[in-house]
Design an enzyme around this catalytic site. Structure first.
Site, PDB file in Angstrom:
ATOM      1  N   LYS A 281       6.495   5.097   2.012  1.00 47.84           N
ATOM      2  CA  LYS A 281       7.207   4.077   2.789  1.00 47.84           C
ATOM      3  C   LYS A 281       6.684   4.034   4.223  1.00 47.84           C
ATOM      4  CE  LYS A 281      11.743   4.354   0.497  1.00 47.84           C
ATOM      5  NZ  LYS A 281      11.801   2.957   0.042  1.00 47.84           N
TER       6      LYS A 281
ATOM      7  N   ARG B  67      15.091   4.201 -10.651  1.00 39.59           N
ATOM      8  CA  ARG B  67      15.245   3.781 -12.047  1.00 39.59           C
ATOM      9  C   ARG B  67      14.681   4.819 -13.014  1.00 39.59           C
ATOM     10  NH1 ARG B  67      12.010  -1.601 -10.634  1.00 39.59           N
ATOM     11  NH2 ARG B  67      12.971  -1.030  -8.651  1.00 39.59           N
TER      12      ARG B  67
END
Ligand code: BES
Ligand code: MN
Ligand code: ZN
Length: 494
Positions: free
Chosen positions: A273, A347
C-alpha cells in the site's frame, strides 16, 4: 461508570447535571416548559437569544445558580419528532455528554426518556441515552503518560418501570461491548498481534463463560486453511484461528455464526500500500474485534442463544517468504484461488472461516470485514455495505441496523460479479476489474459459503478520522450494536 433509574421529575432531579431533550420547534412543551417556569422564563429568553430551536445537534448549556437542584443543565436538540429514530436520541445524548464533560459534572441525569410516546419507546430511548452518553465519553489513553480521566461517574435515567430499567441495562452492556471492540481496534498492531487477539478472546471466554479455542499455525495447516496460511506467509507473527462457542440456547436451535476479519495489520503485502495513512490499517481487525465483543456481551447478558464466533487472525506483510502475485492457494472449501493482488487478502482469510462455519450447519452466517476501499467510496462513513444470499436475512439485518443506528445498506451481488472474478489458472481470482470492487469481493466470499449468509463490509465505518456525536477518532465498534440487536431478534428473545 454507574447507571441507575430514578423516577423524579427533571426539575426536581438531585443529580449535579441534567440533560433535557427537545424536539425541533417544541419548546412550548414538557420538560423544557417546566424548567422554563422554574427559571422564571429566563430559559425561553435564552433560547431566543441563542437561536436554539431544538434542531438536531443544537445544544444550550447553562449554570442554574441554585434555581433548581441541578447545578448544570444541558438542553439538547433531538431534531424533528416525525421520523425520529433511536439514533436521534443516541446522537443528542452524545452531544449533551460532550458539554457535560467539559463542565466537570460527576453525576448526570437525563430526561430524554420523557419524550417517549409508549413503553416500547421509553426502553429504546433509555438504551440510546446510555449508549450515546457512555460512547461519547470513551477515551483511549492506554499508551499515554498523561491520562484524561472521565469525570462523570454516574448516569441517571429519569423514568420509571421495567422499560426504563431494561433499556438502561441493555444500553450499558451494549456500550461496554462497543468500547471493548474500540479498545482492541485502537491498540497498535505491535501489541494487538494475532496471538494477542487469541489471548484476549480466551481470557474473556474464561471470565464470562464462552468456550474459546485458539488454533496456531500447525493446526491451521493441518486443517488445510490455505487462504489464512497464504496471507500469513510474509509475517513473523504466527496466524491464529480463533473459535468461540456459546451454546446456551435450546438444543434444537441451530447456531448463528458470526465471522470477523482479524487482519491485525494490512500493509498490502507484496502489492504494498502507499505510505499515506497506512497506520490506519491496524484497524483491519475491526470485524474480529466486533466478533469478540459480541461473544463477550452475549455471555455477560446470559442470552439463551446458540452463537459461534470465528476470527481468522494474521498480519499481511511483504517479505522473501510472502505470497506473490500469481500464486495459487487452495482454501478449506477446496476452491483454488489465484492471488492477483496480495492486498486483496481479507477475502482469502475469510474464505477459510466461512467454509469452517459450514461445519456448524448454522441457522445463518454473518461476516463483518473491513474488506474494500470500494465500499468506503460507495457509502462513506454513514453506513456499512450489506450483501447476502437470503432476502429475509438481509431484511432483518437492515432492520437491526436502523434500530441501532449501526446502519447497513444493501449492495448488489449479481451473477455478473461472479463472472468478473474468473481466473485463467484457478477456480477463482482474488480481484476483479476496476469497478464494483465491493460486490466482486462479496462474490468471492460467496464461493465458500454454505447456507444462509450475509456479508457486512465495514471498511468505511470501522475507523473514524472525525469526532462526531458518539463516534470518537479511531475505532468505532461498527457491527457490535447491529449484531447484538439482530441476535436478540433472530433468536426470538424480545
Ligand atoms: N483492508 C483493506 C480495505 C480497506 C481499505 C479497509 C481502506 C479500510 C480502509 C483491504 O484488504 C484491501 O486492501 N482491499 C483492496 C482490494 C483491492 C486490491 C482489490 C482495496 O479495497 O483497495
Ligand atoms: Mn488489503
Ligand atoms: Zn485488508
Amino acid at each position: 461508570m454507574k447507571y441507575r433509574v430514578d423516577n423524579s421529575r427533571a426539575v426536581e432531579s438531585k443529580a449535579e447535571g441534567l440533560v433535557i431533550g427537545v424536539f425541533e420547534g417544541e419548546l412550548d412543551k414538557g420538560d423544557f416548559q417546566e424548567l422554563d417556569k422554574a427559571l422564571e422564563g429566563k430559559l425561553g429568553a435564552m433560547a431566543k437569544r441563542r437561536k436554539f430551536e431544538g434542531k438536531r445537534g443544537q445544544v444550550m448549556p447553562l449554570e442554574t445558580m441554585g434555581a433548581i437542584a441541578a447545578r448544570y443543565v444541558v438542553v439538547v436538540g433531538v431534531g424533528k419528532r416525525d421520523g425520529a429514530t433511536s439514533d436521534s436520541y443516541r446522537y443528542a445524548s452524545a452531544v449533551a455528554a460532550r458539554a457535560v464533560k467539559s463542565a466537570g459534572v460527576k453525576s448526570c441525569a437525563s430526561a430524554m426518556a420523557s419524550l417517549a410516546g409508549s413503553e416500547d419507546d421509553a426502553k429504546t430511548i433509555a438504551q440510546a441515552t446510555v449508549e450515546g452518553t457512555r460512547l461519547a465519553l470513551y477515551n483511549f489513553d492506554t499508551f499515554k503518560k498523561e491520562k484524561t480521566p472521565v469525570m462523570l461517574e454516574e448516569i441517571v435515567i429519569l423514568g420509571h418501570g421495567a422499560a426504563a430499567e431494561k433499556g438502561m441495562k441493555n444500553g450499558a452492556a451494549t456500550a461496554d461491548a462497543v468500547m471493548l471492540a474500540r479498545d482492541l481496534i485502537n491498540t497498535p498492531a505491535n501489541y494487538a498481534t494475532p496471538t494477542y487477539l487469541g489471548n484476549q478472546a480466551a481470557a474473556l471466554g474464561k471470565k464470562h463463560g464462552f468456550k474459546c479455542a485458539v488454533h496456531g499455525r500447525k493446526a491451521i495447516e493441518k486443517m488445510k486453511m490455505g487462504g489464512l496460511i497464504g496471507v500469513s506467509r510474509g509475517s513473523q507473527e504466527e496466524p491464529k484461528f480463533i473459535v468461540m462457542e456459546y451454546m446456551k440456547g435450546p438444543k434444537s436451535q441451530k447456531p448463528i455464526v458470526m465471522v470477523g476479519k482479524g487482519l491485525t495489520f494490512d500493509s498490502g503485502g507484496i502489492s504494498i500500500k502507499p505510505a499515506l495513512n497506512m497506520h490506519e490499517m491496524k484497524s483491519d481487525m475491526s470485524g474480529g474485534a466486533a466478533t469478540i465483543a459480541v461473544m463477550t456481551a452475549v455471555a455477560i447478558m446470559k442470552l439463551k442463544v446458540n452463537l459461534v464466533g470465528l476470527v481468522p487472525a494474521t498480519e499481511n506483510m511483504p517479505s522473501g517468504t510472502a505470497t506473490k502475485p500469481g500464486d495459487v492457494l487452495t482454501g478449506l472449501s477446496g476452491v483454488t484461488m489465484e492471488v492477483l493482488n496480495t492486498d486483496a487478502e481479507g477475502r482469502l482469510i475469510l474464505s477459510d472461516a466461512l467454509a469452517y462455519a459450514g461445519r456448524y450447519k448454522p441457522d445463518c452466517t454473518v461476516d463483518f470485514a473491513t474488506l474494500t476501499g470500494a465500499c468506503m467510496v460507495a457509502l462513506g462513513a454513514h453506513c456499512s455495505g450489506l450483501f447476502g444470499n437470503d432476502d429475509e436475512l438481509i431484511g432483518q439485518l437492515r432492520e437491526s441496523g436502523m434500530r441501532t443506528g449501526d446502519k447497513l445498506w444493501p449492495l448488489p451481488l449479481f451473477q455478473e460479479y461472479e463472472d468478473d472474478i474468473k481466473s485463467q489458472v484457478a477456480d477463482v481470482a482474488n480481484i476483479g476489474p476496476r469497478g464494483g470492487g465491493a460486490s466482486t469481493a462479496a462474490a468471492f466470499l460467496k464461493k465458500h459459503v454454505t447456507g444462509k449468509w450475509a456479508h457486512v463490509d465495514i471498511a468505511g465505518t470501522a475507523f473514524s478520522d472525525k469526532e462526531k456525536g458518539y463516534i470518537r477518532k479511531g475505532g468505532t465498534g461498527a457491527g457490535v450494536r447491529v449484531m447484538l440487536d439482530f441476535i436478540h431478534r433472530r433468536a426470538g428473545l424480545e
